[in-house]
Design a protein around this motif. Structure first.
Motif, PDB file in Angstrom:
ATOM      1  N   GLY A 198       0.807  -1.208   0.000  1.00 38.60           N
ATOM      2  CA  GLY A 198       0.000   0.000   0.000  1.00 38.60           C
ATOM      3  C   GLY A 198       0.845   1.265   0.000  1.00 38.60           C
ATOM      4  N   VAL A 199       1.910   1.279   0.787  1.00 34.48           N
ATOM      5  CA  VAL A 199       2.805   2.436   0.817  1.00 34.48           C
ATOM      6  C   VAL A 199       3.531   2.584  -0.511  1.00 34.48           C
ATOM      7  CG1 VAL A 199       4.784   3.486   1.983  1.00 34.48           C
ATOM      8  CG2 VAL A 199       3.083   2.233   3.314  1.00 34.48           C
ATOM      9  N   ARG A 200       3.966   1.457  -1.091  1.00 37.93           N
ATOM     10  CA  ARG A 200       4.650   1.500  -2.389  1.00 37.93           C
ATOM     11  C   ARG A 200       3.738   2.088  -3.467  1.00 37.93           C
ATOM     12  NH1 ARG A 200       9.171  -0.899  -4.032  1.00 37.93           N
ATOM     13  NH2 ARG A 200       9.266  -2.085  -2.081  1.00 37.93           N
ATOM     14  N   ARG A 201       2.458   1.691  -3.443  1.00 40.91           N
ATOM     15  CA  ARG A 201       1.517   2.213  -4.430  1.00 40.91           C
ATOM     16  C   ARG A 201       1.385   3.734  -4.301  1.00 40.91           C
ATOM     17  NH1 ARG A 201      -3.541   3.165  -3.479  1.00 40.91           N
ATOM     18  NH2 ARG A 201      -3.548   1.805  -1.635  1.00 40.91           N
ATOM     19  N   ARG A 202       1.327   4.237  -3.077  1.00 36.56           N
ATOM     20  CA  ARG A 202       1.214   5.688  -2.882  1.00 36.56           C
ATOM     21  C   ARG A 202       2.517   6.400  -3.245  1.00 36.56           C
ATOM     22  NH1 ARG A 202      -1.546   3.667   1.629  1.00 36.56           N
ATOM     23  NH2 ARG A 202       0.176   4.129   3.059  1.00 36.56           N
ATOM     24  N   LEU A 203       3.634   5.756  -3.009  1.00 35.97           N
ATOM     25  CA  LEU A 203       4.909   6.342  -3.434  1.00 35.97           C
ATOM     26  C   LEU A 203       4.991   6.448  -4.952  1.00 35.97           C
ATOM     27  CD1 LEU A 203       7.373   4.584  -0.957  1.00 35.97           C
ATOM     28  CD2 LEU A 203       6.929   7.042  -1.075  1.00 35.97           C
ATOM     29  N   LEU A 204       4.463   5.453  -5.655  1.00 36.61           N
ATOM     30  CA  LEU A 204       4.422   5.524  -7.121  1.00 36.61           C
ATOM     31  C   LEU A 204       3.589   6.718  -7.576  1.00 36.61           C
ATOM     32  CD1 LEU A 204       4.038   1.730  -7.957  1.00 36.61           C
ATOM     33  CD2 LEU A 204       5.992   3.190  -8.542  1.00 36.61           C
ATOM     34  N   HIS A 205       2.514   6.990  -6.854  1.00 36.75           N
ATOM     35  CA  HIS A 205       1.696   8.159  -7.180  1.00 36.75           C
ATOM     36  C   HIS A 205       2.489   9.449  -6.975  1.00 36.75           C
ATOM     37  CE1 HIS A 205      -1.698  10.866  -7.464  1.00 36.75           C
ATOM     38  NE2 HIS A 205      -1.503  11.283  -6.213  1.00 36.75           N
ATOM     39  N   GLN A 206       3.267   9.529  -5.909  1.00 37.42           N
ATOM     40  CA  GLN A 206       4.080  10.723  -5.671  1.00 37.42           C
ATOM     41  C   GLN A 206       5.158  10.870  -6.743  1.00 37.42           C
ATOM     42  OE1 GLN A 206       2.701  12.546  -3.651  1.00 37.42           O
ATOM     43  NE2 GLN A 206       1.533  11.084  -2.431  1.00 37.42           N
ATOM     44  N   ARG A 207       5.725   9.749  -7.175  1.00 39.92           N
ATOM     45  CA  ARG A 207       6.731   9.825  -8.233  1.00 39.92           C
ATOM     46  C   ARG A 207       6.110  10.342  -9.528  1.00 39.92           C
ATOM     47  NH1 ARG A 207      10.094   4.616 -10.142  1.00 39.92           N
ATOM     48  NH2 ARG A 207       8.055   4.071 -11.013  1.00 39.92           N
ATOM     49  N   ALA A 208       4.869   9.937  -9.821  1.00 38.60           N
ATOM     50  CA  ALA A 208       4.197  10.432 -11.020  1.00 38.60           C
ATOM     51  C   ALA A 208       3.982  11.946 -10.946  1.00 38.60           C
ATOM     52  CB  ALA A 208       2.859   9.714 -11.198  1.00 38.60           C
ATOM     53  N   ARG A 209       3.692  12.450  -9.747  1.00 38.18           N
ATOM     54  CA  ARG A 209       3.547  13.896  -9.577  1.00 38.18           C
ATOM     55  C   ARG A 209       4.846  14.628  -9.901  1.00 38.18           C
ATOM     56  NH1 ARG A 209       0.618  14.875  -3.714  1.00 38.18           N
ATOM     57  NH2 ARG A 209      -1.565  14.815  -4.410  1.00 38.18           N
ATOM     58  N   LEU A 210       5.969  13.980  -9.608  1.00 39.24           N
ATOM     59  CA  LEU A 210       7.292  14.602  -9.781  1.00 39.24           C
ATOM     60  C   LEU A 210       7.973  14.166 -11.073  1.00 39.24           C
ATOM     61  CD1 LEU A 210       8.324  13.984  -6.091  1.00 39.24           C
ATOM     62  CD2 LEU A 210       8.023  16.262  -7.086  1.00 39.24           C
ATOM     63  N   ALA A 211       7.204  13.624 -12.016  1.00 37.46           N
ATOM     64  CA  ALA A 211       7.788  13.018 -13.213  1.00 37.46           C
ATOM     65  C   ALA A 211       8.557  14.013 -14.068  1.00 37.46           C
ATOM     66  CB  ALA A 211       6.685  12.359 -14.046  1.00 37.46           C
ATOM     67  N   ASP A 212       8.164  15.289 -14.071  1.00 38.93           N
ATOM     68  CA  ASP A 212       8.822  16.281 -14.928  1.00 38.93           C
ATOM     69  C   ASP A 212      10.050  16.911 -14.273  1.00 38.93           C
ATOM     70  OD1 ASP A 212       6.924  15.881 -16.915  1.00 38.93           O
ATOM     71  OD2 ASP A 212       5.594  17.449 -16.139  1.00 38.93           O
ATOM     72  N   VAL A 213      10.371  16.467 -13.075  1.00 35.35           N
ATOM     73  CA  VAL A 213      11.528  17.005 -12.353  1.00 35.35           C
ATOM     74  C   VAL A 213      12.766  16.192 -12.723  1.00 35.35           C
ATOM     75  CG1 VAL A 213      12.500  17.444 -10.074  1.00 35.35           C
ATOM     76  CG2 VAL A 213      10.055  17.784 -10.471  1.00 35.35           C
ATOM     77  N   THR A 214      13.882  16.861 -12.930  1.00 32.49           N
ATOM     78  CA  THR A 214      15.128  16.184 -13.316  1.00 32.49           C
ATOM     79  C   THR A 214      15.622  15.282 -12.184  1.00 32.49           C
ATOM     80  OG1 THR A 214      15.742  18.083 -14.679  1.00 32.49           O
ATOM     81  CG2 THR A 214      17.491  16.515 -14.121  1.00 32.49           C
ATOM     82  N   PRO A 215      15.863  13.993 -12.462  1.00 32.14           N
ATOM     83  CA  PRO A 215      16.386  13.109 -11.404  1.00 32.14           C
ATOM     84  C   PRO A 215      17.798  13.521 -10.994  1.00 32.14           C
ATOM     85  CG  PRO A 215      15.569  11.863 -13.309  1.00 32.14           C
ATOM     86  CD  PRO A 215      15.655  13.289 -13.731  1.00 32.14           C
ATOM     87  N   ILE A 216      18.146  13.193  -9.768  1.00 32.35           N
ATOM     88  CA  ILE A 216      19.504  13.417  -9.280  1.00 32.35           C
ATOM     89  C   ILE A 216      20.335  12.199  -9.627  1.00 32.35           C
ATOM     90  CG2 ILE A 216      20.942  13.771  -7.231  1.00 32.35           C
ATOM     91  CD1 ILE A 216      18.589  15.182  -5.934  1.00 32.35           C
ATOM     92  N   VAL A 217      21.444  12.399 -10.298  1.00 40.65           N
ATOM     93  CA  VAL A 217      22.308  11.301 -10.703  1.00 40.65           C
ATOM     94  C   VAL A 217      22.919  10.657  -9.470  1.00 40.65           C
ATOM     95  CG1 VAL A 217      24.350  10.644 -12.053  1.00 40.65           C
ATOM     96  CG2 VAL A 217      22.796  12.429 -12.897  1.00 40.65           C
ATOM     97  N   SER A 218      22.874   9.328  -9.419  1.00 40.99           N
ATOM     98  CA  SER A 218      23.419   8.605  -8.273  1.00 40.99           C
ATOM     99  C   SER A 218      24.890   8.935  -8.077  1.00 40.99           C
ATOM    100  CB  SER A 218      23.253   7.091  -8.489  1.00 40.99           C
ATOM    101  OG  SER A 218      23.803   6.366  -7.416  1.00 40.99           O
ATOM    102  N   GLY A 219      25.262   9.209  -6.839  1.00 45.09           N
ATOM    103  CA  GLY A 219      26.646   9.549  -6.526  1.00 45.09           C
ATOM    104  C   GLY A 219      26.935  11.034  -6.545  1.00 45.09           C
ATOM    105  N   ARG A 220      26.048  11.824  -7.136  1.00 46.35           N
ATOM    106  CA  ARG A 220      26.237  13.273  -7.161  1.00 46.35           C
ATOM    107  C   ARG A 220      25.732  13.890  -5.855  1.00 46.35           C
ATOM    108  NH1 ARG A 220      26.323  15.435 -12.441  1.00 46.35           N
ATOM    109  NH2 ARG A 220      27.691  14.112 -13.716  1.00 46.35           N
ATOM    110  N   PRO A 221      26.320  15.005  -5.431  1.00 46.80           N
ATOM    111  CA  PRO A 221      25.824  15.652  -4.205  1.00 46.80           C
ATOM    112  C   PRO A 221      24.419  16.191  -4.407  1.00 46.80           C
ATOM    113  CG  PRO A 221      27.471  17.019  -5.313  1.00 46.80           C
ATOM    114  CD  PRO A 221      27.489  15.696  -6.007  1.00 46.80           C
ATOM    115  N   LEU A 222      23.657  16.246  -3.315  1.00 46.94           N
ATOM    116  CA  LEU A 222      22.306  16.776  -3.390  1.00 46.94           C
ATOM    117  C   LEU A 222      22.344  18.281  -3.629  1.00 46.94           C
ATOM    118  CD1 LEU A 222      20.560  14.935  -0.414  1.00 46.94           C
ATOM    119  CD2 LEU A 222      20.477  14.355  -2.835  1.00 46.94           C
ATOM    120  N   PRO A 223      21.386  18.801  -4.393  1.00 43.92           N
ATOM    121  CA  PRO A 223      21.350  20.257  -4.586  1.00 43.92           C
ATOM    122  C   PRO A 223      21.016  20.971  -3.285  1.00 43.92           C
ATOM    123  CG  PRO A 223      19.386  19.218  -5.518  1.00 43.92           C
ATOM    124  CD  PRO A 223      20.312  18.106  -5.114  1.00 43.92           C
TER     125      PRO A 223
END
Length: 418
Positions: A198-223
């Motif tokens: 159930g939590v995973r399903r809601r997290l997928l919904h949040q990811r869809a909301r943020l779909a147009d945001v540029t992902p952070i490349v793994s290993g790079r520092p956080l902005p």
């Protein structure tokens, strides 16, 4: 001869005694190399078994090794999960009231599901009014002039050509640091083992909301982001997102081995809570509280030391020093090495008293006067297994003892410290 049955999931408790479990050697070696537990050694009395003892790290990890079933290790904290969330929330944002009904953790028995649920709820609240927008510095090649022309870059890259033109401008967009951090945390949680369906399903919904945001490349520092009035609805979600991203365990692929999980250190959590709570007690006084304050023990500045908490008076002189120690006590009392460390702090800072704050275990409050020095070393026991309305006054009582040598705080601080 009966074959050894290999366990694919093991539950440990922080700082509990070592126990023997059947494990493939690659898995045991991975746990030892990654320092996920304090002890991971082959059991000399049971071939095919490994002795495991958890330390201060709590959470869950999954180990994938060639030829072995995926192995999951869950390490539970000693304190109730709801209490742990209060400690975490208070250390991140002491001005906010973190309660069980706000993070909805009591319905989960394990730490990771509770944490994933809490993060999802806070992200949902942050995005409920839509994605936050802001100005993002942008540099690009364009066919029209927008913002300012990057003259040096135009000459270097275009050799005098008029078009395209190198420009720099501030773009008003949702692709900003705050949204990128939230997306990174949501995606990180979706990759972790043990997140409920159930939590995973809601997290997928949040990811869809943020779909147009540029992902952070793994290993790079956080902005970087700064708390402001405009992004105030994001603050709590961003604090928890940072914990997710800081607590991500290393992912290895050496020799086909992969470790994936979420862990955080109870030592760090306890230290952050105690020092932030002490700082809050003295807020509003003429004194200044410094956390992780760097000093040197010797006159040549060769031996560095960093007390967790140092209180300074109005004239800038040290008034009190404290260190938070969550680690396991020795049987029958506190570790003596901590006393030597605090004695060094008091000596270097010129203070008559020092304070060590422990998570309550098998020893009560104790005080020791050092021979030929007159320095008094206090060891306080803080009971974490109690409601916030009792826990915070216990911190204030410790602050009151730290207050005694100075007696120059404002009436407001005297009232708050008893």
């Amino acid at each position: 001869m009966t074959a050894t049955v290999v366990t694919t999931a093991i539950d440990l408790v922080e700082y509990a005694p070592a126990i023997s479990h059947p494990l493939p050697d690659p898995v045991g070696q991975a746990l030892a190399a990654a320092r996920i537990v304090d002890e991971a050694t082959p059991d000399p009395y049971a071939p095919g078994h490994w002795r495991l003892r958890a330390g201060s790290k709590v959470g869950a990890v999954t180990v994938d090794a060639p030829g072995c079933e995926p192995f999951t290790l869950r390490i539970q904290p000693k304190v109730p999960i709801a209490r742990l969330f209060f400690l975490l929330g208070y250390s991140l944002d002491p001005g906010r009231s973190w309660r069980d009904d706000q993070v909805a953790v009591t319905e989960h028995r394990d730490l990771l599901p509770a944490f994933a649920h809490a993060v999802e709820r806070q992200v949902d609240r942050a995005l409920r009014q839509g994605l936050l927008q802001g100005y993002r510095p942008t540099e690009e090649s364009a066919l029209v002039v927008r913002g300012r022309i990057r003259e040096a870059e135009q000459i270097r890259r275009r050799f005098g050509a008029i078009l395209p033109v190198e420009v720099a401008y501030d773009e008003f967009t949702t692709d900003i640091a705050e949204n990128r951090i939230l997306r990174a945390a949501v995606e990180r949680l979706l990759r972790l083992p043990g997140v409920p369906h159930g939590v995973r399903r809601r997290l997928l919904h949040q990811r869809a909301r943020l779909a147009d945001v540029t992902p952070i490349v793994s290993g790079r520092p956080l902005p970087d982001w700064r708390p402001t009035r405009l992004n105030s609805r994001y603050h709590h979600a961003l604090h928890l997102a940072r914990v997710v991203l800081d607590g991500a365990s290393a992912e290895h692929t050496e020799g086909g081995l992969r470790i994936n999980g979420f862990l955080f250190d109870m030592n760090t959590l306890f230290e952050d809570f105690v020092t932030v709570a002490l700082r809050e007690v003295f807020r509003g006084s003429d004194c200044a509280a410094h956390l992780q304050d760097p000093h040197h023990l010797d006159e040549g500045a060769a031996i560095r030391m960093k007390p967790d908490f140092v209180l300074y008076g109005p004239q800038g002189a040290p008034l009190a020093v404290a260190d938070a120690k969550y680690k396991a006590e020795k049987r029958g009392g506190y570790p003596d090495a901590d006393l030597y460390q605090m004695l060094a702090y008091c000596t270097a800072l010129g203070l008559p008293e020092g304070h060590l704050v422990y998570a309550k275990g098998n020893a009560p409050h104790a005080s020791h006067r050092v021979r030929h020095a007159g320095i008094v070393l206090h060891q306080h026991a803080l009971d974490l297994d109690q409601q916030p309305e009792w826990l915070l006054p216990d911190i204030a009582a410790i602050a009151h003892q730290m207050n005694r040598p100075a007696r120059d705080f404002t009436p407001e601080v005297r009232r708050r410290t008893g």
